[in-house]
Design an enzyme around this catalytic site. Structure first.
Site, PDB file in Angstrom:
ATOM      1  N   ARG A  94      35.205  19.801  71.683  1.00  0.00           N
ATOM      2  CA  ARG A  94      35.948  20.790  70.919  1.00  0.00           C
ATOM      3  C   ARG A  94      37.086  21.470  71.674  1.00  0.00           C
ATOM      4  NH1 ARG A  94      31.333  24.636  68.922  1.00  0.00           N
ATOM      5  NH2 ARG A  94      30.394  23.936  70.878  1.00  0.00           N
ATOM      6  N   ASP A 135      25.122  12.073  70.059  1.00  0.00           N
ATOM      7  CA  ASP A 135      24.311  13.275  70.192  1.00  0.00           C
ATOM      8  C   ASP A 135      22.902  12.869  70.565  1.00  0.00           C
ATOM      9  OD1 ASP A 135      22.469  15.592  68.883  1.00  0.00           O
ATOM     10  OD2 ASP A 135      24.444  16.383  69.391  1.00  0.00           O
TER      11      ASP A 135
END
Length: 356
Positions: A31, A77
């Site tokens: 991010r 993930d």
């Protein structure tokens, strides 16, 4: 497979001579990069991004297009594994990950089985193969998984936790049940990492995010034991060279000597342990990865450079060091500060490798 143009990362993990200390950053595709946020918006959701091999490849390569990093790491993930084991992963807005079917009883443990790596996790394998192809031998590709203890904690709690009430409750009251769960997760992680290696991953990393919350005895019994089981079961050669394995326990600096006995090739070190102390503890049995405080990247580029110099000096001369943060890069870090980190490592580390 395409010949690897930059193998400095792999050679450092094997403690072979290198010209400089290689560097990559945990959560380097994330991010803090505006291009990641744009791709994430196009994907629609975080898990849609993880499940789209083309977009997962795109974000994996984004930091390499910005910075001269020495390794790429698969964008995925750790919770893809328990999701594939049938727990029903979903993300609540502002609350993080949750599972529809947490593991709370013997019947819950009994019902979960090993997922099929192609039908249940094929999107991960497709991403690994595509990333490896698109890298074109630029740098090695790291595959990864969460550790059995970390994954089991999520599975029992049903999501994130601050006090580990259910998972530690099971550990203390039903250790037999926790061991049964950990065994299933360890076997799944072994198959998962081997599938990544078969599809092109050139190194494997196990993230034991929550191992540091355990007592020393419980860490050995419920975390380290199962990571060692995974290491024993991994494919350790591909493309004619060794596939190094990195173990990282956040908060586990006091156990590095025990971790070095597992058969792994390298240990990640968080920022709460000096690398000089870590190096003495492992007695050069394994390479070390780390360990700049991620918050140092909020400082000025000049201060970042000084902190890089301090970490390099703490490790000292010789190979066997991969520079990294002590944990993942924070999402509000200025990308230019990450660039300053990479440049400083490459420039300042060369005097530590005079014999290369």
């Amino acid at each position: 497979m395409t010949e690897l143009k930059n193998d400095t990362f792999l050679r450092a993990l094997m403690r072979e001579p290198v010209d400089y200390t290689p560097v990559w950053m945990m959560r380097q595709a994330g991010r803090y990069l505006p291009e990641y946020r744009e791709t994430r918006a196009r994907a629609g959701s975080f898990m849609d991004l993880c499940r789209n091999p083309e977009l997962a490849c795109e974000v994996t390569l984004q930091p390499l297009d910005r910075f001269p990093l020495d390794a790429a790491i698969l964008f995925s993930d750790i919770l893809t594994v328990p999701d594939a084991m049938g727990l029903g992963l979903y993300f609540a807005e502002g609350e993080g990950p949750h599972f529809e079917r947490p593991v709370r009883s013997a019947a819950d443990v009994e019902r979960i089985g090993m997922p099929d790596m192609q039908s249940d996790l094929g999107y991960v394998m497709d991403a690994v193969a595509l990333i490896r192809k698109e890298l074109g031998g630029r740098v090695p590709l790291i595959g990864f998984s969460g550790s059995p203890w970390t994954l089991a904690t999520y599975m029992v709690e049903g999501g994130g936790t601050k006090n580990y009430a259910r998972s530690k409750g099971m550990l203390f009251d039903r250790p037999d049940l926790m061991h049964s769960l950990l065994g299933k997760v360890a076997d799944t992680v072994t198959a998962y990492l081997n599938a990544q290696i078969a599809n092109g991953a050139q190194a494997a990393m196990i993230f034991d995010t929550w191992g540091g919350v355990l007592t020393p005895g419980d860490y050995r019994e419920f975390s380290l034991r199962y990571m060692e089981r995974i290491v024993d079961g991994l494919t350790r050669e591909a493309d004619g060279r060794r596939v190094p394995v990195i173990l990282f326990t956040k908060g586990g600096g006091q156990w590095l000597d025990r971790m070095a006995e597992t058969g792994c090739d390298a240990l990640g070190v968080d920022w709460t342990t000096d690398l000089s102390d870590a190096r003495r503890m492992v007695a050069d049995k394994v390479a070390l990865q780390g360990n700049l405080d991620p918050c140092a990247l909020y400082a000025s580029p000049e201060r970042i450079r000084r902190e890089v110099g301090r970490v390099l000096a703490s490790y000292g001369a010789g190979s066997g060091h991969v520079f990294n943060l002590g944990h993942g890069i924070h999402p509000d870090v200025d990308p230019e500060h990450a660039a300053a980190l990479v440049q400083a490592v490459h420039e300042l580390s060369r005097p530590y490798h005079p014999a290369a």
